[in-house]
Design a protein around this motif. Sequence first.
Motif, PDB file in Angstrom:
ATOM      1  N   HIS A  89       0.924  -1.406   0.103  1.00  0.00           N
ATOM      2  CA  HIS A  89      -0.113  -0.225   0.482  1.00  0.00           C
ATOM      3  C   HIS A  89       0.837   1.668   0.295  1.00  0.00           C
ATOM      4  CE1 HIS A  89       0.496   1.294   4.186  1.00  0.00           C
ATOM      5  NE2 HIS A  89       1.095   0.053   4.498  1.00  0.00           N
ATOM      6  N   TYR A  90       0.759   2.127  -0.585  1.00  0.00           N
ATOM      7  CA  TYR A  90       0.798   4.251  -0.681  1.00  0.00           C
ATOM      8  C   TYR A  90       1.203   3.977   1.345  1.00  0.00           C
ATOM      9  CZ  TYR A  90       2.154   8.714  -0.141  1.00  0.00           C
ATOM     10  OH  TYR A  90       2.714   9.962  -0.193  1.00  0.00           O
ATOM     11  N   SER A  91       2.594   4.932   1.431  1.00  0.00           N
ATOM     12  CA  SER A  91       2.612   5.463   2.535  1.00  0.00           C
ATOM     13  C   SER A  91       2.922   6.759   2.536  1.00  0.00           C
ATOM     14  CB  SER A  91       3.440   4.265   3.308  1.00  0.00           C
ATOM     15  OG  SER A  91       4.366   4.802   4.718  1.00  0.00           O
ATOM     16  N   ALA A  92       2.705   7.419   3.741  1.00  0.00           N
ATOM     17  CA  ALA A  92       2.528   9.008   3.390  1.00  0.00           C
ATOM     18  C   ALA A  92       3.932   9.196   4.155  1.00  0.00           C
ATOM     19  CB  ALA A  92       1.343   9.838   3.605  1.00  0.00           C
ATOM     20  N   ASP A  93       4.073   8.469   5.101  1.00  0.00           N
ATOM     21  CA  ASP A  93       4.892   8.685   5.750  1.00  0.00           C
ATOM     22  C   ASP A  93       6.548   7.872   5.111  1.00  0.00           C
ATOM     23  OD1 ASP A  93       6.241   8.392   9.414  1.00  0.00           O
ATOM     24  OD2 ASP A  93       7.157   6.311   8.199  1.00  0.00           O
ATOM     25  N   PHE A  94       6.100   7.152   4.434  1.00  0.00           N
ATOM     26  CA  PHE A  94       7.891   6.424   3.645  1.00  0.00           C
ATOM     27  C   PHE A  94       7.416   7.516   2.753  1.00  0.00           C
ATOM     28  CE2 PHE A  94       8.640   3.034   0.444  1.00  0.00           C
ATOM     29  CZ  PHE A  94      10.121   3.713   0.197  1.00  0.00           C
ATOM     30  N   ALA A  95       7.330   8.496   1.752  1.00  0.00           N
ATOM     31  CA  ALA A  95       7.579   8.673   1.217  1.00  0.00           C
ATOM     32  C   ALA A  95       8.515  10.610   1.934  1.00  0.00           C
ATOM     33  CB  ALA A  95       5.599   9.855   0.337  1.00  0.00           C
ATOM     34  N   ALA A  96       7.683  10.807   3.258  1.00  0.00           N
ATOM     35  CA  ALA A  96       8.095  11.809   3.866  1.00  0.00           C
ATOM     36  C   ALA A  96       9.284  11.705   3.930  1.00  0.00           C
ATOM     37  CB  ALA A  96       7.272  12.537   4.784  1.00  0.00           C
ATOM     38  N   ARG A  97       9.737  10.272   5.422  1.00  0.00           N
ATOM     39  CA  ARG A  97      10.953  10.139   5.786  1.00  0.00           C
ATOM     40  C   ARG A  97      11.815   9.363   5.065  1.00  0.00           C
ATOM     41  NH1 ARG A  97      10.861   8.631  11.420  1.00  0.00           N
ATOM     42  NH2 ARG A  97       9.120   7.356  11.357  1.00  0.00           N
ATOM     43  N   GLY A  98      11.308   8.438   4.091  1.00  0.00           N
ATOM     44  CA  GLY A  98      12.378   7.263   3.356  1.00  0.00           C
ATOM     45  C   GLY A  98      12.572   6.615   4.254  1.00  0.00           C
ATOM     46  N   TYR A  99      13.459   5.818   3.693  1.00  0.00           N
ATOM     47  CA  TYR A  99      13.587   4.703   5.065  1.00  0.00           C
ATOM     48  C   TYR A  99      14.102   4.893   6.244  1.00  0.00           C
ATOM     49  CZ  TYR A  99      14.048   2.375   0.275  1.00  0.00           C
ATOM     50  OH  TYR A  99      13.617   1.734  -0.122  1.00  0.00           O
ATOM     51  N   ASN A 100      13.974   6.030   6.869  1.00  0.00           N
ATOM     52  CA  ASN A 100      14.271   6.608   9.088  1.00  0.00           C
ATOM     53  C   ASN A 100      13.120   6.008   9.364  1.00  0.00           C
ATOM     54  OD1 ASN A 100      16.363   8.058   8.064  1.00  0.00           O
ATOM     55  ND2 ASN A 100      15.016   9.526   7.692  1.00  0.00           N
ATOM     56  N   GLY A 101      12.116   5.393   8.713  1.00  0.00           N
ATOM     57  CA  GLY A 101      10.851   4.225   9.080  1.00  0.00           C
ATOM     58  C   GLY A 101      10.648   3.655   8.993  1.00  0.00           C
ATOM     59  N   ALA A 102      10.026   2.847   9.158  1.00  0.00           N
ATOM     60  CA  ALA A 102       9.906   0.669   9.078  1.00  0.00           C
ATOM     61  C   ALA A 102       7.967   1.351   9.235  1.00  0.00           C
ATOM     62  CB  ALA A 102      10.411   0.121   9.980  1.00  0.00           C
ATOM     63  N   SER A 103       7.217  -0.413   8.440  1.00  0.00           N
ATOM     64  CA  SER A 103       5.851  -0.500   8.446  1.00  0.00           C
ATOM     65  C   SER A 103       5.804  -0.975   9.640  1.00  0.00           C
ATOM     66  CB  SER A 103       5.620  -1.034   6.915  1.00  0.00           C
ATOM     67  OG  SER A 103       6.630  -2.192   6.758  1.00  0.00           O
ATOM     68  N   HIS A 104       4.288  -1.699   9.520  1.00  0.00           N
ATOM     69  CA  HIS A 104       4.517  -2.662  10.463  1.00  0.00           C
ATOM     70  C   HIS A 104       4.111  -4.077  10.169  1.00  0.00           C
ATOM     71  CE1 HIS A 104       3.245   1.348  12.485  1.00  0.00           C
ATOM     72  NE2 HIS A 104       3.007   0.691  13.940  1.00  0.00           N
ATOM     73  N   GLY A 105       4.742  -4.195   8.975  1.00  0.00           N
ATOM     74  CA  GLY A 105       4.609  -5.621   8.126  1.00  0.00           C
ATOM     75  C   GLY A 105       4.776  -5.106   7.315  1.00  0.00           C
ATOM     76  N   CYS A 106       3.844  -4.793   6.432  1.00  0.00           N
ATOM     77  CA  CYS A 106       3.160  -3.686   5.681  1.00  0.00           C
ATOM     78  C   CYS A 106       4.076  -3.646   4.176  1.00  0.00           C
ATOM     79  CB  CYS A 106       2.227  -3.262   5.592  1.00  0.00           C
ATOM     80  SG  CYS A 106       0.140  -3.188   5.651  1.00  0.00           S
ATOM     81  N   VAL A 107       4.043  -3.861   2.794  1.00  0.00           N
ATOM     82  CA  VAL A 107       5.115  -3.536   2.259  1.00  0.00           C
ATOM     83  C   VAL A 107       4.055  -2.080   1.866  1.00  0.00           C
ATOM     84  CG1 VAL A 107       6.293  -3.570  -0.152  1.00  0.00           C
ATOM     85  CG2 VAL A 107       5.202  -5.495   0.724  1.00  0.00           C
ATOM     86  N   ASN A 108       5.756  -1.368   2.413  1.00  0.00           N
ATOM     87  CA  ASN A 108       5.054   0.223   1.666  1.00  0.00           C
ATOM     88  C   ASN A 108       5.634   0.920   0.681  1.00  0.00           C
ATOM     89  OD1 ASN A 108       5.593   1.487   5.147  1.00  0.00           O
ATOM     90  ND2 ASN A 108       4.155   0.342   4.084  1.00  0.00           N
ATOM     91  N   VAL A 109       5.197   1.263   0.327  1.00  0.00           N
ATOM     92  CA  VAL A 109       5.388   1.621  -1.778  1.00  0.00           C
ATOM     93  C   VAL A 109       5.682   3.432  -1.489  1.00  0.00           C
ATOM     94  CG1 VAL A 109       4.894   1.975  -4.221  1.00  0.00           C
ATOM     95  CG2 VAL A 109       4.597   0.017  -2.924  1.00  0.00           C
ATOM     96  N   ARG A 110       6.131   4.411  -1.966  1.00  0.00           N
ATOM     97  CA  ARG A 110       6.067   6.011  -1.506  1.00  0.00           C
ATOM     98  C   ARG A 110       6.274   6.567  -3.193  1.00  0.00           C
ATOM     99  NH1 ARG A 110      13.066   7.007  -0.538  1.00  0.00           N
ATOM    100  NH2 ARG A 110      12.866   6.031  -1.770  1.00  0.00           N
ATOM    101  N   ASP A 111       5.630   6.426  -3.680  1.00  0.00           N
ATOM    102  CA  ASP A 111       5.378   6.376  -5.281  1.00  0.00           C
ATOM    103  C   ASP A 111       3.661   6.786  -5.474  1.00  0.00           C
ATOM    104  OD1 ASP A 111       5.140   7.562  -7.537  1.00  0.00           O
ATOM    105  OD2 ASP A 111       7.245   7.606  -8.506  1.00  0.00           O
ATOM    106  N   ARG A 112       3.117   7.429  -5.040  1.00  0.00           N
ATOM    107  CA  ARG A 112       1.698   7.418  -5.275  1.00  0.00           C
ATOM    108  C   ARG A 112       0.450   7.419  -6.480  1.00  0.00           C
ATOM    109  NH1 ARG A 112      -2.856   9.557  -1.213  1.00  0.00           N
ATOM    110  NH2 ARG A 112      -4.691   9.432  -2.263  1.00  0.00           N
ATOM    111  N   GLY A 113       1.640   7.936  -7.670  1.00  0.00           N
ATOM    112  CA  GLY A 113       1.052   7.609  -9.112  1.00  0.00           C
ATOM    113  C   GLY A 113       1.250   6.546  -9.145  1.00  0.00           C
ATOM    114  N   LYS A 114       2.605   5.852  -9.635  1.00  0.00           N
ATOM    115  CA  LYS A 114       2.815   4.291  -9.504  1.00  0.00           C
ATOM    116  C   LYS A 114       2.134   3.519  -9.345  1.00  0.00           C
ATOM    117  CE  LYS A 114       7.645   5.074 -11.157  1.00  0.00           C
ATOM    118  NZ  LYS A 114       8.497   4.525 -11.041  1.00  0.00           N
ATOM    119  N   LEU A 115       1.771   3.575  -8.226  1.00  0.00           N
ATOM    120  CA  LEU A 115       1.423   2.595  -7.089  1.00  0.00           C
ATOM    121  C   LEU A 115      -0.321   2.631  -7.213  1.00  0.00           C
ATOM    122  CD1 LEU A 115       1.430   0.226  -5.338  1.00  0.00           C
ATOM    123  CD2 LEU A 115       0.381   1.718  -3.322  1.00  0.00           C
TER     124      LEU A 115
END
Length: 290
Positions: A247-273
């Motif tokens: 799923h899309y993650s605004a947090d991933f888009a904003a902070r990059g790899y400084n964070g992590a998901s709770h198990g999901c596969v985060n995508v940071r490019d909303r348009g592509k996803l």
Amino acid sequence: MNRSSVIRRALLAAAAVALATGCTAQAAGSGGTAAPSSSPTSASSSPAPEPSDSASSAEPTETPSTDDEPSSSPTADAPAGKVLMKDGDENTQVRELQARLRQVGYFDRAPTGFYGTITGKAVSAFQKKRELPQTGSVDETTWQRLVAMTHEPTADELKPSTTNKLDTPDARCMTGRVLCISKESRTLAWMIDGKVVSSMDVRFGSENTPTREGIFNVDRKVRNDWSKLYHTPMPYSMYFSRGQAVHYSADFAARGYNGASHGCVNVRDRGKLSALFDQVRVGDKVVVHW
């Protein structure tokens, strides 16, 4: 009669002198000699002290304000226009901004179109180098300077295949319709019969909430989902292993790899996803591997 007239005239003259002396003391009320004979009301309402006080206090007030103007005017003029882009914005102009910043070495990843902390830091660094106010937002002056030293981004620059380099696809991804997800390269490749159709950066769960590895299938899709457990939006969710989804993650888009998901596969490019979401079908294979 003459004596009375003389006495009357003498008394009138004395009264006139006394009255004149009283008026003079009131007008100069700040002198203090006549203050005891004046009532508090007449002293406070006397117009004479007010111009004197305001004149003396106005001079030091005006002088600093005049001195402050030259030092404050550059700051006021420096932004030179309204803010065009800022934190939280998400649009095609932000994508162009990121592509142009990448051309001059201030943005080290693929444009996402989302203005987060990484983009803000890149803008601040660009502004600092050009001695512009380091606001982290793009005003007209910052934008004009950036445009002047870059070229119009190409389609590949605006939407490169991925920021992270794709590794060799897992053998299990070479047949059929597959979301091939690599933890090693941190990429998702949408593949059909062994050919990469599109790819994008992804982020995984932490050590405490790891993303499961193996072969799965997309069991359901929800375009505008919401996590009841973590109280966060999950746009373009494609579930493949119980509660885990791409799923899309605004947090991933904003902070990059400084964070992590709770198990999901985060995508940071909303348009592509968004485009991928429309292509993937329930039942398509998902391979998560190292």
